[in-house]
Design a protein around this motif. Structure first.
Motif, PDB file in Angstrom:
ATOM      1  N   GLN A 169       1.616  14.176   7.809  1.00  0.00           N
ATOM      2  CA  GLN A 169       0.916  14.481   6.970  1.00  0.00           C
ATOM      3  C   GLN A 169       0.391  12.692   6.923  1.00  0.00           C
ATOM      4  O   GLN A 169      -0.617  12.344   5.708  1.00  0.00           O
ATOM      5  N   ALA A 170       1.596  12.252   6.453  1.00  0.00           N
ATOM      6  CA  ALA A 170       0.618   9.978   6.233  1.00  0.00           C
ATOM      7  C   ALA A 170       0.055   9.694   6.572  1.00  0.00           C
ATOM      8  O   ALA A 170      -0.499   9.092   6.318  1.00  0.00           O
ATOM      9  N   LEU A 171       0.135  10.148   7.546  1.00  0.00           N
ATOM     10  CA  LEU A 171      -0.613   8.743   8.675  1.00  0.00           C
ATOM     11  C   LEU A 171      -1.934   9.273   8.766  1.00  0.00           C
ATOM     12  O   LEU A 171      -3.147   8.420   8.295  1.00  0.00           O
ATOM     13  N   GLN A 172      -2.083  10.563   8.372  1.00  0.00           N
ATOM     14  CA  GLN A 172      -3.069  11.012   7.812  1.00  0.00           C
ATOM     15  C   GLN A 172      -4.141  11.398   6.612  1.00  0.00           C
ATOM     16  O   GLN A 172      -5.224  10.690   6.643  1.00  0.00           O
ATOM     17  N   ALA A 173      -3.204  11.136   5.992  1.00  0.00           N
ATOM     18  CA  ALA A 173      -3.302  10.145   4.107  1.00  0.00           C
ATOM     19  C   ALA A 173      -4.313   9.021   4.898  1.00  0.00           C
ATOM     20  O   ALA A 173      -5.382   8.630   3.815  1.00  0.00           O
ATOM     21  N   LEU A 174      -3.624   8.457   5.143  1.00  0.00           N
ATOM     22  CA  LEU A 174      -3.938   6.249   5.192  1.00  0.00           C
ATOM     23  C   LEU A 174      -4.565   6.710   6.242  1.00  0.00           C
ATOM     24  O   LEU A 174      -5.633   6.236   5.644  1.00  0.00           O
ATOM     25  N   ARG A 175      -5.626   7.513   7.379  1.00  0.00           N
ATOM     26  CA  ARG A 175      -5.929   7.432   7.877  1.00  0.00           C
ATOM     27  C   ARG A 175      -7.894   7.773   7.067  1.00  0.00           C
ATOM     28  O   ARG A 175      -8.756   7.005   7.224  1.00  0.00           O
ATOM     29  N   GLU A 176      -7.512   8.210   6.477  1.00  0.00           N
ATOM     30  CA  GLU A 176      -8.898   8.545   5.331  1.00  0.00           C
ATOM     31  C   GLU A 176      -8.821   7.806   4.279  1.00  0.00           C
ATOM     32  O   GLU A 176     -10.122   7.323   3.729  1.00  0.00           O
ATOM     33  N   CYS A 177      -7.930   7.280   3.944  1.00  0.00           N
ATOM     34  CA  CYS A 177      -8.206   6.981   2.298  1.00  0.00           C
ATOM     35  C   CYS A 177      -8.717   5.003   3.367  1.00  0.00           C
ATOM     36  O   CYS A 177      -9.366   4.683   2.608  1.00  0.00           O
ATOM     37  N   THR A 178      -8.190   5.142   4.346  1.00  0.00           N
ATOM     38  CA  THR A 178      -8.834   4.062   4.798  1.00  0.00           C
ATOM     39  C   THR A 178      -9.437   4.201   5.868  1.00  0.00           C
ATOM     40  O   THR A 178     -10.753   2.909   6.078  1.00  0.00           O
ATOM     41  N   LYS A 179     -10.555   4.673   5.857  1.00  0.00           N
ATOM     42  CA  LYS A 179     -11.693   5.189   7.113  1.00  0.00           C
ATOM     43  C   LYS A 179     -11.480   4.220   8.428  1.00  0.00           C
ATOM     44  O   LYS A 179     -12.199   3.983   8.360  1.00  0.00           O
ATOM     45  N   GLY A 180     -10.416   5.213   8.274  1.00  0.00           N
ATOM     46  CA  GLY A 180     -10.080   5.062  10.006  1.00  0.00           C
ATOM     47  C   GLY A 180      -9.208   3.528  10.282  1.00  0.00           C
ATOM     48  O   GLY A 180     -10.014   3.056  11.313  1.00  0.00           O
ATOM     49  N   GLY A 181      -8.718   2.981   9.531  1.00  0.00           N
ATOM     50  CA  GLY A 181      -8.460   1.774   9.272  1.00  0.00           C
ATOM     51  C   GLY A 181      -9.571   0.467   9.070  1.00  0.00           C
ATOM     52  O   GLY A 181      -9.854  -0.649   9.731  1.00  0.00           O
ATOM     53  N   THR A 182     -10.291   0.742   8.505  1.00  0.00           N
ATOM     54  CA  THR A 182     -11.785   0.121   8.194  1.00  0.00           C
ATOM     55  C   THR A 182     -12.250  -0.767   6.834  1.00  0.00           C
ATOM     56  O   THR A 182     -12.830  -1.309   6.351  1.00  0.00           O
ATOM     57  N   GLN A 183     -11.157   0.275   5.502  1.00  0.00           N
ATOM     58  CA  GLN A 183     -11.344  -0.092   4.579  1.00  0.00           C
ATOM     59  C   GLN A 183      -9.890  -0.366   3.833  1.00  0.00           C
ATOM     60  O   GLN A 183      -9.053   0.428   4.480  1.00  0.00           O
ATOM     61  N   LEU A 184     -10.364  -1.172   2.640  1.00  0.00           N
ATOM     62  CA  LEU A 184      -8.621  -1.410   1.939  1.00  0.00           C
ATOM     63  C   LEU A 184      -7.903  -0.168   1.211  1.00  0.00           C
ATOM     64  O   LEU A 184      -9.293   0.933   0.664  1.00  0.00           O
ATOM     65  N   ALA A 185      -6.429  -0.535   1.558  1.00  0.00           N
ATOM     66  CA  ALA A 185      -5.892   0.787   0.503  1.00  0.00           C
ATOM     67  C   ALA A 185      -4.769   0.665  -0.094  1.00  0.00           C
ATOM     68  O   ALA A 185      -4.429  -0.617   0.449  1.00  0.00           O
ATOM     69  N   ILE A 186      -4.297   0.913  -1.333  1.00  0.00           N
ATOM     70  CA  ILE A 186      -2.958   0.666  -1.510  1.00  0.00           C
ATOM     71  C   ILE A 186      -2.353   1.324  -1.296  1.00  0.00           C
ATOM     72  O   ILE A 186      -2.234   2.912  -1.523  1.00  0.00           O
ATOM     73  N   LEU A 187      -0.945   0.996  -0.980  1.00  0.00           N
ATOM     74  CA  LEU A 187       0.566   1.444  -1.247  1.00  0.00           C
ATOM     75  C   LEU A 187       1.139   1.308  -2.630  1.00  0.00           C
ATOM     76  O   LEU A 187       1.278   0.590  -3.099  1.00  0.00           O
ATOM     77  N   GLN A 188       1.435   2.309  -3.581  1.00  0.00           N
ATOM     78  CA  GLN A 188       2.118   1.438  -5.123  1.00  0.00           C
ATOM     79  C   GLN A 188       3.480   2.418  -5.140  1.00  0.00           C
ATOM     80  O   GLN A 188       3.296   4.211  -4.810  1.00  0.00           O
ATOM     81  N   ALA A 189       4.448   2.568  -5.339  1.00  0.00           N
ATOM     82  CA  ALA A 189       5.262   3.511  -5.659  1.00  0.00           C
ATOM     83  C   ALA A 189       5.051   4.361  -6.615  1.00  0.00           C
ATOM     84  O   ALA A 189       4.548   4.491  -7.529  1.00  0.00           O
ATOM     85  N   PHE A 190       5.345   5.696  -6.429  1.00  0.00           N
ATOM     86  CA  PHE A 190       5.490   6.686  -6.942  1.00  0.00           C
ATOM     87  C   PHE A 190       6.578   6.604  -8.324  1.00  0.00           C
ATOM     88  O   PHE A 190       7.272   6.432  -8.201  1.00  0.00           O
ATOM     89  N   LEU A 191       6.139   6.545  -8.869  1.00  0.00           N
ATOM     90  CA  LEU A 191       6.839   7.050 -10.245  1.00  0.00           C
ATOM     91  C   LEU A 191       6.456   8.150 -11.380  1.00  0.00           C
ATOM     92  O   LEU A 191       5.530   8.946 -11.542  1.00  0.00           O
ATOM     93  N   PRO A 192       7.312   8.366 -11.184  1.00  0.00           N
ATOM     94  CA  PRO A 192       7.387  10.695 -11.716  1.00  0.00           C
ATOM     95  C   PRO A 192       7.781  10.234 -12.841  1.00  0.00           C
ATOM     96  O   PRO A 192       7.638  11.871 -13.078  1.00  0.00           O
TER      97      PRO A 192
END
Length: 319
Positions: free
Chosen positions: A182-205
């Motif tokens: 699931q994480a890899l799929q989310a990263l692929r979608e967010c980066t459009k296959g590794g071509t666009q900037l994506a941000i990882l930000q610690a989740f805040l409950p």
């Protein structure tokens, strides 16, 4: 003032929740001359920016306020330098078309708010790291495997995964390395296959208790609201159904917001919205800062008038 607003297509706007239209209405009420144009109707000729504009005497309290096209004057072609200020209000994504608009507006030969250079220089998701003490742990890149390796440092840790150029919660996901597929799929979608900037930000409950949205003009705090995600979601975006309520800012929240507002104004971006979760800054919105209709409702105010007063002060100071 003579104001030209670069705006999204009218049919895409929702008058009851659109800050741009609220500002246009308030400007008309106070006797300013207001026109609108659209990104595709901008042009540079011989080093000067021009636009196909329409006079826009829109009033939110008019009987036909919902019919935006009824407020349009005839189209005319004119130099943007004829205006005291050009307000840049199109929504993201900040893609090549958006950047092309900023290059054209570089040649406006008048005050542009927010400035094209600031729109290019300040990324709304990554600029928060200028204030590391007030920002949740954040990293960014565009390669899927590199980003996933960062997540694997703590396989059980939850991250918010979001694109670097979107808005309104678009393409935002929550993931952890323990859920590899699931994480890899989310990263692929967010980066459009590794071509666009994506941000990882610690989740805040703390987002369960809300996401504060704070509107400023420079260091001047205009108003704020608390947005509550719908059950089962962590995204506190009103466009996604989040509720909103009145809120108070702590002394520390107010201090960091004023610091960020001052920095953005120095860069040419006086109109700013800051998102706060649990006292941490998660985003700094400068492309099309919004939320004033909702903040007005919870505070029983009309903050659009104060925004225009502060905006005029900013424009005059730069002449």
């Amino acid at each position: 003032m003579k104001i030209c607003i670069v705006i999204d297509p009218l049919e895409s706007l929702k008058p009851e929740m659109d800050t741009s239209l609220l500002l246009a209405s308030a400007a008309n009420q106070r006797g300013d001359e207001v026109a609108i144009t659209f990104p595709a109707r901008l042009l540079v000729r011989d080093g000067q920016a021009y636009a196909y504009t329409h006079r826009f005497p829109y009033r939110r309290d008019a009987a036909d306020a919902g019919d935006l096209r009824s407020s349009l004057g005839s189209e005319q072609f004119e130099a943007l330098a004829e205006y005291d200020v050009v307000l840049v209000r199109p929504d993201p994504p900040v893609n090549m078309s958006y950047l092309a608009m900023t290059y054209i507006l570089d040649c406006a030969n008048t005050c542009v708010v927010n400035a094209p250079s600031a729109l290019r220089h300040i990324n709304e998701k990554t600029v928060t790291m200028r204030w590391p003490e007030a920002t949740p742990e954040t990293c960014f890149g565009y390669d899927v495997e590199t980003l996933f390796a960062e997540m694997e440092r703590d396989r059980e840790r939850w991250w918010v995964i979001k694109p670097g150029n979107e808005f309104n919660g678009n393409a935002v996901a929550k993931g952890r390395a323990a859920d590899r597929d699931q994480a890899l799929q989310a990263l692929r979608e967010c980066t459009k296959g590794g071509t666009q900037l994506a941000i990882l930000q610690a989740f805040l409950p703390a987002v369960e208790r809300g996401d504060k949205k704070v509107y400023l003009v420079g260091e001047t705090l205009i108003g704020a609201m608390n947005r509550l995600p719908i059950p089962g979601d962590f995204r506190a975006n009103i466009h996604l159904g989040a509720a909103f309520e009145a809120t108070e800012l702590s002394t520390q929240e107010r201090k960091i917001c004023e610091q960020i507002g001052a920095y953005c104004a120095e860069q040419g971006a006086p109109l700013v919205c800051i998102d706060l979760i649990g006292g941490y800054v998660t985003e700094v919105n400068i492309t099309s800062p919004s939320g004033i209709p909702e903040i007005n409702r919870v505070d029983q105010a009309a903050y659009e008038h104060l925004i225009l007063e502060k905006l005029e002060e900013y424009v005059v100071a730069r002449k």
